[in-house]
Design a protein around this motif. Structure first.
Motif, mmCIF file in Angstrom:
data_model
loop_
_atom_site.group_PDB
_atom_site.id
_atom_site.type_symbol
_atom_site.label_atom_id
_atom_site.label_comp_id
_atom_site.label_asym_id
_atom_site.label_seq_id
_atom_site.Cartn_x
_atom_site.Cartn_y
_atom_site.Cartn_z
ATOM 1 N N ASP A 29 0.829 -1.207 0.000
ATOM 2 C CA ASP A 29 0.000 0.000 0.000
ATOM 3 C C ASP A 29 0.863 1.256 0.000
ATOM 4 N N THR A 30 0.328 2.305 -0.598
ATOM 5 C CA THR A 30 0.898 3.647 -0.519
ATOM 6 C C THR A 30 -0.254 4.581 -0.158
ATOM 7 N N LEU A 31 0.058 5.779 0.297
ATOM 8 C CA LEU A 31 -1.021 6.730 0.564
ATOM 9 C C LEU A 31 -1.798 7.009 -0.718
ATOM 10 N N TRP A 32 -1.086 7.038 -1.833
ATOM 11 C CA TRP A 32 -1.705 7.273 -3.136
ATOM 12 C C TRP A 32 -2.716 6.168 -3.447
ATOM 13 N N SER A 33 -2.312 4.913 -3.262
ATOM 14 C CA SER A 33 -3.208 3.796 -3.595
ATOM 15 C C SER A 33 -4.389 3.714 -2.618
ATOM 16 N N ILE A 34 -4.142 4.055 -1.362
ATOM 17 C CA ILE A 34 -5.231 4.041 -0.382
ATOM 18 C C ILE A 34 -6.240 5.133 -0.718
ATOM 19 N N ALA A 35 -5.764 6.326 -1.079
ATOM 20 C CA ALA A 35 -6.664 7.426 -1.442
ATOM 21 C C ALA A 35 -7.488 7.059 -2.678
ATOM 22 N N GLY A 40 -11.603 7.277 -4.539
ATOM 23 C CA GLY A 40 -11.715 7.280 -5.989
ATOM 24 C C GLY A 40 -10.862 8.365 -6.617
ATOM 25 N N ASN A 41 -9.947 8.947 -5.825
ATOM 26 C CA ASN A 41 -9.102 10.038 -6.305
ATOM 27 C C ASN A 41 -7.758 9.971 -5.581
ATOM 28 N N ALA A 42 -6.742 9.503 -6.274
ATOM 29 C CA ALA A 42 -5.421 9.335 -5.668
ATOM 30 C C ALA A 42 -4.817 10.655 -5.197
ATOM 31 N N LYS A 43 -5.226 11.763 -5.795
ATOM 32 C CA LYS A 43 -4.669 13.058 -5.427
ATOM 33 C C LYS A 43 -5.058 13.484 -4.019
ATOM 34 N N ARG A 44 -5.957 12.761 -3.386
ATOM 35 C CA ARG A 44 -6.371 13.088 -2.015
ATOM 36 C C ARG A 44 -5.507 12.392 -0.970
ATOM 37 N N TRP A 45 -4.351 11.845 -1.391
ATOM 38 C CA TRP A 45 -3.457 11.177 -0.449
ATOM 39 C C TRP A 45 -3.059 12.113 0.689
ATOM 40 N N GLY A 46 -2.957 13.394 0.406
ATOM 41 C CA GLY A 46 -2.571 14.380 1.420
ATOM 42 C C GLY A 46 -3.592 14.494 2.546
ATOM 43 N N ILE A 48 -5.258 12.014 3.806
ATOM 44 C CA ILE A 48 -4.956 10.898 4.704
ATOM 45 C C ILE A 48 -3.689 11.206 5.504
ATOM 46 N N TYR A 49 -2.686 11.744 4.829
ATOM 47 C CA TYR A 49 -1.445 12.094 5.510
ATOM 48 C C TYR A 49 -1.698 13.110 6.626
ATOM 49 N N GLU A 50 -2.425 14.173 6.332
ATOM 50 C CA GLU A 50 -2.691 15.213 7.329
ATOM 51 C C GLU A 50 -3.457 14.664 8.532
ATOM 52 N N ALA A 51 -4.378 13.734 8.298
ATOM 53 C CA ALA A 51 -5.164 13.161 9.388
ATOM 54 C C ALA A 51 -4.350 12.203 10.249
ATOM 55 N N ASN A 52 -3.177 11.791 9.745
ATOM 56 C CA ASN A 52 -2.375 10.787 10.443
ATOM 57 C C ASN A 52 -0.944 11.235 10.699
ATOM 58 N N ARG A 53 -0.714 12.527 10.710
ATOM 59 C CA ARG A 53 0.650 13.043 10.892
ATOM 60 C C ARG A 53 1.283 12.597 12.201
ATOM 61 N N ILE A 56 2.559 9.049 10.975
ATOM 62 C CA ILE A 56 3.309 8.961 9.715
ATOM 63 C C ILE A 56 4.377 10.051 9.729
ATOM 64 N N ARG A 57 5.624 9.643 9.804
ATOM 65 C CA ARG A 57 6.717 10.623 9.789
ATOM 66 C C ARG A 57 7.068 11.035 8.375
ATOM 67 N N ASN A 58 7.031 10.084 7.457
ATOM 68 C CA ASN A 58 7.374 10.332 6.057
ATOM 69 C C ASN A 58 6.260 9.745 5.204
ATOM 70 N N PRO A 59 5.548 10.566 4.421
ATOM 71 C CA PRO A 59 4.415 10.050 3.651
ATOM 72 C C PRO A 59 4.809 9.005 2.604
ATOM 73 N N ARG A 60 6.087 8.899 2.298
ATOM 74 C CA ARG A 60 6.534 7.878 1.347
ATOM 75 C C ARG A 60 6.775 6.531 2.023
ATOM 76 N N ARG A 61 6.697 6.518 3.348
ATOM 77 C CA ARG A 61 6.972 5.281 4.093
ATOM 78 C C ARG A 61 5.842 4.987 5.074
ATOM 79 N N ILE A 62 4.962 4.102 4.655
ATOM 80 C CA ILE A 62 3.941 3.580 5.561
ATOM 81 C C ILE A 62 4.164 2.080 5.633
ATOM 82 N N TYR A 63 3.732 1.487 6.707
ATOM 83 C CA TYR A 63 4.077 0.099 6.965
ATOM 84 C C TYR A 63 2.843 -0.753 7.228
#
Length: 71
Positions: A29-35, A40-46, A48-53, A56-63
């Motif tokens: 998974d990536t934030l992009w794929s989860i969004a 239905g819009n990958a551009k909304r990955w941000g 998810i990132y903002e809600a989980n700051r 999530i230390r680095n939005p490119r690294r989720i586990y």
């Protein structure tokens, strides 16, 4: 093919705005794929990132097994 994961309601989801959705990260998974899957819009990955700051230390690294809030 792997079945699509579904949002999991959080145990502490009783808020004024109704139930809060959460998502358990799976391998690959990536934030992009989860969004894309959740909104239905990958551009909304941000969103998810903002809600989980806090977790999530680095939005490119989720586990796998991280529990993310889906706003």
């Amino acid at each position: 093919p792997t079945p699509e994961p579904t949002p999991v309601p959080s145990a502490s989801s009783n808020t004024d705005k109704g139930e809060q959705r959460t998502y358990i990260v799976r391998r690959g998974d990536t934030l992009w794929s989860i969004a894309r899957r959740m909104y239905g819009n990958a551009k909304r990955w941000g969103d998810i990132y903002e809600a989980n700051r806090d977790i999530i230390r680095n939005p490119r690294r989720i586990y796998p097994k991280m529990e993310l809030v889906i706003p």
